[in-house]
Design an enzyme around this catalytic site. Structure first.
Site, PDB file in Angstrom:
ATOM      1  N   ALA A  64     -13.681  28.133  -5.139  1.00 42.66           N
ATOM      2  CA  ALA A  64     -13.570  27.064  -6.122  1.00 42.66           C
ATOM      3  C   ALA A  64     -14.948  26.423  -6.239  1.00 42.66           C
ATOM      4  O   ALA A  64     -15.764  26.507  -5.312  1.00 42.66           O
ATOM      5  CB  ALA A  64     -12.549  26.040  -5.653  1.00 42.66           C
ATOM      6  N   GLY A 109     -11.305  30.305  -2.892  1.00 44.33           N
ATOM      7  CA  GLY A 109     -10.545  30.621  -4.105  1.00 44.33           C
ATOM      8  C   GLY A 109     -10.743  32.050  -4.584  1.00 44.33           C
ATOM      9  O   GLY A 109      -9.870  32.612  -5.262  1.00 44.33           O
ATOM     10  N   GLU A 112      -8.393  34.047  -2.608  1.00 45.57           N
ATOM     11  CA  GLU A 112      -7.050  33.720  -3.113  1.00 45.57           C
ATOM     12  C   GLU A 112      -6.780  34.436  -4.436  1.00 45.57           C
ATOM     13  O   GLU A 112      -5.658  34.880  -4.695  1.00 45.57           O
ATOM     14  CB  GLU A 112      -6.929  32.198  -3.286  1.00 45.57           C
ATOM     15  CG  GLU A 112      -7.007  31.484  -1.938  1.00 45.57           C
ATOM     16  CD  GLU A 112      -6.975  29.973  -2.065  1.00 45.57           C
ATOM     17  OE1 GLU A 112      -7.966  29.397  -2.545  1.00 45.57           O
ATOM     18  OE2 GLU A 112      -5.948  29.364  -1.709  1.00 45.57           O
ATOM     19  N   GLU A 132     -12.597  27.256   3.805  1.00 49.56           N
ATOM     20  CA  GLU A 132     -12.303  25.877   3.380  1.00 49.56           C
ATOM     21  C   GLU A 132     -12.376  24.860   4.514  1.00 49.56           C
ATOM     22  O   GLU A 132     -12.831  23.727   4.313  1.00 49.56           O
ATOM     23  CB  GLU A 132     -10.900  25.802   2.735  1.00 49.56           C
ATOM     24  CG  GLU A 132     -10.834  26.332   1.319  1.00 49.56           C
ATOM     25  CD  GLU A 132     -10.563  27.821   1.224  1.00 49.56           C
ATOM     26  OE1 GLU A 132     -10.705  28.521   2.261  1.00 49.56           O
ATOM     27  OE2 GLU A 132     -10.200  28.294   0.149  1.00 49.56           O
TER      28      GLU A 132
HETATM   29  N1  CO8 Z   1     -19.148  26.460  -5.853  1.00 53.66           N
HETATM   30  C1  CO8 Z   1     -20.194  26.094  -6.594  1.00 53.66           C
HETATM   31  N2  CO8 Z   1     -21.384  26.703  -6.563  1.00 53.66           N
HETATM   32  C2  CO8 Z   1     -21.510  27.746  -5.732  1.00 53.66           C
HETATM   33  C3  CO8 Z   1     -20.461  28.196  -4.918  1.00 53.66           C
HETATM   34  C4  CO8 Z   1     -19.233  27.517  -5.009  1.00 53.66           C
HETATM   35  N3  CO8 Z   1     -18.143  27.887  -4.303  1.00 53.66           N
HETATM   36  N4  CO8 Z   1     -20.890  29.245  -4.192  1.00 53.66           N
HETATM   37  C5  CO8 Z   1     -22.172  29.445  -4.529  1.00 53.66           C
HETATM   38  N5  CO8 Z   1     -22.556  28.546  -5.451  1.00 53.66           N
HETATM   39  C6  CO8 Z   1     -23.864  28.412  -6.095  1.00 53.66           C
HETATM   40  C7  CO8 Z   1     -24.875  27.842  -5.132  1.00 53.66           C
HETATM   41  O1  CO8 Z   1     -24.780  26.424  -5.091  1.00 53.66           O
HETATM   42  C8  CO8 Z   1     -26.174  28.322  -5.735  1.00 53.66           C
HETATM   43  O2  CO8 Z   1     -26.482  27.502  -6.834  1.00 53.66           O
HETATM   44  P1  CO8 Z   1     -28.048  27.061  -7.082  1.00 53.66           P
HETATM   45  O3  CO8 Z   1     -28.776  28.344  -7.306  1.00 53.66           O
HETATM   46  O4  CO8 Z   1     -27.946  26.203  -8.312  1.00 53.66           O
HETATM   47  O5  CO8 Z   1     -28.463  26.351  -5.862  1.00 53.66           O
HETATM   48  C9  CO8 Z   1     -25.798  29.697  -6.294  1.00 53.66           C
HETATM   49  O6  CO8 Z   1     -24.374  29.697  -6.410  1.00 53.66           O
HETATM   50  C10 CO8 Z   1     -26.205  30.822  -5.378  1.00 53.66           C
HETATM   51  O7  CO8 Z   1     -25.652  30.554  -4.097  1.00 53.66           O
HETATM   52  P2  CO8 Z   1     -26.528  30.567  -2.749  1.00 53.66           P
HETATM   53  O8  CO8 Z   1     -27.940  30.210  -3.032  1.00 53.66           O
HETATM   54  O9  CO8 Z   1     -25.804  29.745  -1.746  1.00 53.66           O
HETATM   55  O10 CO8 Z   1     -26.440  32.123  -2.405  1.00 53.66           O
HETATM   56  P3  CO8 Z   1     -26.550  32.775  -0.957  1.00 53.66           P
HETATM   57  O11 CO8 Z   1     -26.682  34.244  -1.180  1.00 53.66           O
HETATM   58  O12 CO8 Z   1     -27.582  32.113  -0.128  1.00 53.66           O
HETATM   59  O13 CO8 Z   1     -25.139  32.475  -0.254  1.00 53.66           O
HETATM   60  C11 CO8 Z   1     -22.742  32.322  -0.194  1.00 53.66           C
HETATM   61  C12 CO8 Z   1     -23.982  33.023  -0.797  1.00 53.66           C
HETATM   62  C13 CO8 Z   1     -22.662  32.648   1.307  1.00 53.66           C
HETATM   63  C14 CO8 Z   1     -21.505  32.865  -0.894  1.00 53.66           C
HETATM   64  C15 CO8 Z   1     -22.881  30.790  -0.373  1.00 53.66           C
HETATM   65  O14 CO8 Z   1     -23.186  30.533  -1.730  1.00 53.66           O
HETATM   66  C16 CO8 Z   1     -21.646  30.033  -0.017  1.00 53.66           C
HETATM   67  O15 CO8 Z   1     -21.373  29.821   1.156  1.00 53.66           O
HETATM   68  N6  CO8 Z   1     -20.885  29.573  -1.031  1.00 53.66           N
HETATM   69  C17 CO8 Z   1     -19.722  28.751  -0.849  1.00 53.66           C
HETATM   70  C18 CO8 Z   1     -18.584  29.559  -0.293  1.00 53.66           C
HETATM   71  C19 CO8 Z   1     -17.399  28.680  -0.038  1.00 53.66           C
HETATM   72  O16 CO8 Z   1     -17.403  27.804   0.805  1.00 53.66           O
HETATM   73  N7  CO8 Z   1     -16.298  28.916  -0.781  1.00 53.66           N
HETATM   74  C20 CO8 Z   1     -15.076  28.188  -0.650  1.00 53.66           C
HETATM   75  C21 CO8 Z   1     -15.078  27.039  -1.604  1.00 53.66           C
HETATM   76  S1  CO8 Z   1     -13.706  25.982  -1.347  1.00 53.66           S
HETATM   77  C22 CO8 Z   1     -12.452  26.753  -2.119  1.00 53.66           C
HETATM   78  O17 CO8 Z   1     -12.553  27.809  -2.665  1.00 53.66           O
HETATM   79  C23 CO8 Z   1     -11.176  25.956  -2.063  1.00 53.66           C
HETATM   80  C24 CO8 Z   1     -10.082  26.533  -2.964  1.00 53.66           C
HETATM   81  C25 CO8 Z   1      -8.955  25.572  -3.065  1.00 53.66           C
HETATM   82  C26 CO8 Z   1      -9.300  24.372  -3.874  1.00 53.66           C
HETATM   83  C27 CO8 Z   1      -8.145  23.444  -4.001  1.00 53.66           C
HETATM   84  C28 CO8 Z   1      -8.335  22.443  -5.128  1.00 53.66           C
HETATM   85  C29 CO8 Z   1      -8.395  21.027  -4.725  1.00 53.66           C
END
Ligand code: CO8
Length: 258
Positions: A64, A109, A112, A132
């Site tokens: 998400a 997400g 999921e 999460e």
């Molecule tokens: N949301 C928003 N932006 C994201 C997300 C995300 N989940 N993942 C990556 N991005 C963005 C980064 O912020 C970055 O943006 P920018 O270039 O503007 O800084 C761009 O994508 C590239 O990402 P990275 O530079 O971080 O790339 P890396 O190769 O270094 O890392 C990863 C890749 C490991 C995937 C890393 O981006 C990461 O850890 N992302 C988040 C993963 C995560 O925690 N996902 C779970 C999110 S929570 C969720 O899904 C809950 C679902 C239920 C919600 C319920 C509703 C209330």
């Protein structure tokens, strides 16, 4: 409707829904969910199988959208979760087979979303997980339930408690993905599977999916009753008549989906 965050491409009876926000690793924000909902509700009538994948070469869906979620309160979070559930449910209950082509990060997400598809294939670059808890929350689009049903409660708890990212081989080992393919062969493999499935009777596929999905939440006797009913329904279909006639005439069946 013109979409900004997704693409829907159709090749014959197979459609590919691409979540396409590579700059945010295809993170699911409200707009993306609304576009997905619209695309799923308006699938062209010739589509008999759907593949879901991610745009760019890094991610299926990295979760998400954390930027969107960071500042919302409880009421908005519940709304966002409900929207996500609605889209996952829509996908899960489509009357055709759905295939997740997990081409990179499938986190939170994203994992999921894959779990809401019928079949999951992954590239050897894929990483799957539910991180999460590291953000102070829990899966909110069905992950606590679908993951436990897919891999068992204890594995689901381990993955959700630790937030560990699994590589594709480990995900296959625990039954979270069916097969691991070289990255450049993943989509072709998923299309080949889709094209194979749709040679079978569309009504049979749809009834099999419905009975498996609904039956999984029932006791065995009730679920078997559902199967019997569906079996009866299929004997009223043109597909059943054609399928059995074609067998006896030693030719491939031509199914109408009626
Ligand atoms: N949301 C928003 N932006 C994201 C997300 C995300 N989940 N993942 C990556 N991005 C963005 C980064 O912020 C970055 O943006 P920018 O270039 O503007 O800084 C761009 O994508 C590239 O990402 P990275 O530079 O971080 O790339 P890396 O190769 O270094 O890392 C990863 C890749 C490991 C995937 C890393 O981006 C990461 O850890 N992302 C988040 C993963 C995560 O925690 N996902 C779970 C999110 S929570 C969720 O899904 C809950 C679902 C239920 C919600 C319920 C509703 C209330």
């Amino acid at each position: 409707m013109a979409y900004e965050n997704i693409r829907l491409d159709t090749e014959g009876a197979v459609a590919v829904l691409t979540i396409d926000r590579p700059k945010a690793l295809n993170a699911l924000n409200t707009q993306t969910f609304l576009e997905m909902e619209s695309a799923l509700l308006l699938l062209p009538s010739q589509v008999r199988a759907l593949i879901v994948t991610g745009g760019g070469d890094k991610a299926f869906v990295a979760g998400a959208d954390i930027a969107e979620m960071a500042t919302i309160g409880s009421a908005q979070a519940r709304e966002f979760s409900a929207l996500g559930h609605r889209v996952m449910h829509l996908l899960e209950r489509l009357t055709m087979p759905t295939i997740a082509a997990v081409n990179g990060f499938a986190l939170g997400g994203g994992c999921e979303l894959a779990l809401a598809c019928d079949l999951i294939y992954a590239s050897d670059k894929a990483k799957l997980g539910l991180p999460e808890a590291s953000l102070g929350v829990i899966p909110g689009f069905g992950g606590t339930q679908r993951l436990a049903r897919a891999v068992g409660k204890m594995r689901a708890k381990e993955l959700i408690f630790t937030g560990d990212r699994l590589d594709a081989a480990k995900a296959k080992e625990i039954g979270l993905v069916l097969e691991v393919l070289p990255a450049d062969q993943l989509l072709a493999h998923c299309k080949a599977v889709a094209n194979k499935l749709i040679k079978n009777g569309p009504m049979a596929l749809s009834q099999a999916k419905r009975v498996i999905e609904i039956g999984a939440d029932q006791d065995l006797r009730t679920a078997n009753e559902l199967e019997s009913q569906a079996f009866g329904v299929l004997f009223g279909s043109e597909d059943q008549k054609e399928g059995m006639k074609a067998f006896l005439e030693k030719r491939p069946a031509v199914f109408s989906g009626r």
